[in-house]
Design a protein around this motif. Structure first.
Motif, PDB file in Angstrom:
ATOM      1  N   PHE A 222      23.093 -45.213  30.920  1.00  0.00           N
ATOM      2  CA  PHE A 222      23.810 -44.414  29.918  1.00  0.00           C
ATOM      3  C   PHE A 222      25.054 -45.126  29.400  1.00  0.00           C
ATOM      4  CE2 PHE A 222      22.161 -40.216  31.934  1.00  0.00           C
ATOM      5  CZ  PHE A 222      20.932 -40.412  31.318  1.00  0.00           C
ATOM      6  N   ASP A 225      23.573 -46.620  26.341  1.00  0.00           N
ATOM      7  CA  ASP A 225      22.948 -45.655  25.430  1.00  0.00           C
ATOM      8  C   ASP A 225      23.249 -44.242  25.922  1.00  0.00           C
ATOM      9  OD1 ASP A 225      21.413 -44.481  23.469  1.00  0.00           O
ATOM     10  OD2 ASP A 225      19.492 -44.862  24.474  1.00  0.00           O
ATOM     11  N   PRO A 226      24.479 -43.755  25.709  1.00  0.00           N
ATOM     12  CA  PRO A 226      24.848 -42.440  26.258  1.00  0.00           C
ATOM     13  C   PRO A 226      24.155 -41.307  25.529  1.00  0.00           C
ATOM     14  CG  PRO A 226      26.610 -43.317  24.879  1.00  0.00           C
ATOM     15  CD  PRO A 226      25.586 -44.403  24.998  1.00  0.00           C
ATOM     16  N   PRO A 227      23.748 -40.256  26.254  1.00  0.00           N
ATOM     17  CA  PRO A 227      23.166 -39.083  25.603  1.00  0.00           C
ATOM     18  C   PRO A 227      24.206 -38.390  24.723  1.00  0.00           C
ATOM     19  CG  PRO A 227      22.711 -39.089  27.965  1.00  0.00           C
ATOM     20  CD  PRO A 227      23.746 -40.134  27.714  1.00  0.00           C
ATOM     21  N   ALA A 228      23.720 -37.755  23.676  1.00  0.00           N
ATOM     22  CA  ALA A 228      24.602 -37.035  22.760  1.00  0.00           C
ATOM     23  C   ALA A 228      24.728 -35.579  23.191  1.00  0.00           C
ATOM     24  CB  ALA A 228      24.065 -37.109  21.332  1.00  0.00           C
ATOM     25  N   VAL A 238      23.943 -29.491  26.502  1.00  0.00           N
ATOM     26  CA  VAL A 238      23.998 -30.846  27.044  1.00  0.00           C
ATOM     27  C   VAL A 238      25.416 -31.371  26.863  1.00  0.00           C
ATOM     28  CG1 VAL A 238      23.071 -33.191  26.905  1.00  0.00           C
ATOM     29  CG2 VAL A 238      21.577 -31.221  26.449  1.00  0.00           C
ATOM     30  N   PRO A 240      27.687 -34.749  27.682  1.00  0.00           N
ATOM     31  CA  PRO A 240      27.859 -36.097  28.244  1.00  0.00           C
ATOM     32  C   PRO A 240      29.140 -36.160  29.063  1.00  0.00           C
ATOM     33  CG  PRO A 240      27.429 -36.164  25.879  1.00  0.00           C
ATOM     34  CD  PRO A 240      27.737 -34.738  26.213  1.00  0.00           C
ATOM     35  N   VAL A 246      25.250 -37.232  32.421  1.00  0.00           N
ATOM     36  CA  VAL A 246      25.069 -36.105  31.518  1.00  0.00           C
ATOM     37  C   VAL A 246      24.856 -34.859  32.357  1.00  0.00           C
ATOM     38  CG1 VAL A 246      22.558 -36.441  31.323  1.00  0.00           C
ATOM     39  CG2 VAL A 246      23.795 -35.259  29.498  1.00  0.00           C
ATOM     40  N   VAL A 248      23.543 -30.876  32.115  1.00  0.00           N
ATOM     41  CA  VAL A 248      22.845 -29.839  31.350  1.00  0.00           C
ATOM     42  C   VAL A 248      23.059 -28.515  32.071  1.00  0.00           C
ATOM     43  CG1 VAL A 248      20.635 -29.054  30.424  1.00  0.00           C
ATOM     44  CG2 VAL A 248      21.123 -31.510  30.581  1.00  0.00           C
ATOM     45  N   ALA A 265      14.826 -30.857  30.309  1.00  0.00           N
ATOM     46  CA  ALA A 265      15.963 -31.781  30.305  1.00  0.00           C
ATOM     47  C   ALA A 265      15.725 -32.943  31.267  1.00  0.00           C
ATOM     48  CB  ALA A 265      17.226 -31.026  30.686  1.00  0.00           C
ATOM     49  N   THR A 268      13.655 -35.523  29.751  1.00  0.00           N
ATOM     50  CA  THR A 268      14.372 -36.265  28.712  1.00  0.00           C
ATOM     51  C   THR A 268      15.368 -37.257  29.281  1.00  0.00           C
ATOM     52  OG1 THR A 268      14.153 -34.405  27.168  1.00  0.00           O
ATOM     53  CG2 THR A 268      15.863 -36.022  26.685  1.00  0.00           C
ATOM     54  N   TYR A 269      16.131 -36.822  30.280  1.00  0.00           N
ATOM     55  CA  TYR A 269      17.252 -37.639  30.767  1.00  0.00           C
ATOM     56  C   TYR A 269      17.011 -38.263  32.133  1.00  0.00           C
ATOM     57  CZ  TYR A 269      19.529 -34.969  27.072  1.00  0.00           C
ATOM     58  OH  TYR A 269      19.847 -34.398  25.863  1.00  0.00           O
TER      59      TYR A 269
END
Length: 271
Positions: A222, A225-228, A238, A240, A246, A248, A265, A268-269
């Motif tokens: 992350f 490429d950090p989650p938004a 969500v 960050p 991250v 959730v 989630a 996805t993560y």
């Protein structure tokens, strides 16, 4: 001549019985890389209601462990602890076989449930237990502490159900503390039920819902490429974290919907 009289001393009141001491039990897990691309478990020891079973995992590199409830616990006054350590490069998946019910005890004392996770360099741990149900009249204090090396990965899920069907909940307080590389990553606390701070059930709290959960994913990837930040429908968000990680969070009328949101989630993560 007057006769002397004697008075018997007042009877000593009986000593009240000592409230029964609560149960103390600890489950200990230690995972190490076996040098052949897999993970060994040199320590797998449970006590009392905390029975441990090795299970198959989806990955050959990962060791799976199932926490099996061998008796009703935690009751008021009980103190249960799960300690898991993953050494450098080890991969560990931890789960529980069924929901945990927090039950009232005879002594009136609160119960405690502690989880301690420690992850070395390059280690990964997935802690995915079944929900915790706060039964009417219970008082449970949950504390989860995680220590991660900077290169470790973590997927951690917590789900809580406030009362069984048609039942008001007990008092439930939980705290999650996560350190990464010796620095705080996340420290949050929640209290619900009778005796919790006012407003816990109001619009700024749970808004009348009775199932809540969270999924924390810590992954060095992350950093690049950090989650938004995002809103997942009506019931989940969500967030960050500086870490890189991250969080959730989900809130819904029932545990099934919370699980569906967190599972999505995780796909996805997580990994």
């Amino acid at each position: 001549m007057n006769a002397a009289t004697t008075t018997d001393p007042a009877p000593t009141p009986p000593t009240p019985p000592t409230p029964p001491a609560g149960l103390r039990a600890t489950a200990r897990i230690h995972a190490v890389a076996d040098g052949r691309g897999g993970t060994a478990l040199p320590l797998l020891a449970g006590e009392g209601p905390l029975a441990l079973r090795r299970t198959r995992s989806a990955s050959a590199a990962e060791a799976g462990v199932m926490l099996v409830g061998a008796m009703s616990a935690p009751l008021g006054g009980d103190h249960l602890t799960v300690e898991a350590t993953a050494g450098p490069g080890a991969q560990l998946a931890l789960a529980s076989a069924a929901a945990t019910l927090a039950l009232p005890g005879r002594s009136g004392a609160p119960a405690r449930y502690d989880v301690h996770l420690a992850l070395g360099d390059g280690a990964s741990v997935r802690w995915l237990p079944e929900p915790l149900v706060s039964v009417r009249g219970s008082d449970l204090r949950v504390r989860t502490r995680v220590r991660l090396a900077p290169t470790a990965r973590l997927v951690l899920r917590e789900e809580q159900v406030l009362g069984r069907t048609g039942e008001v909940p007990g008092l439930l307080s939980s705290r999650l503390t996560v350190d990464r590389g010796g620095r705080p990553l996340l420290d949050q606390e929640l209290a619900c039920g009778p005796g919790a701070p006012g407003g816990w059930d109001g619009p700024a709290g749970l808004a009348g819902y009775r199932a809540l959960g969270q999924l924390l994913v810590v992954d060095p990837a992350f950093a690049e490429d950090p989650p938004a930040a995002a809103v997942l429908g009506e019931f989940a968000a969500v967030t960050p974290l500086a870490g890189p990680a991250v969080l959730v969070t989900a809130l819904a009328a029932d545990a099934l919907l919370v699980r569906e949101l967190l599972d999505a989630a995780c796909r996805t993560y997580g990994w």
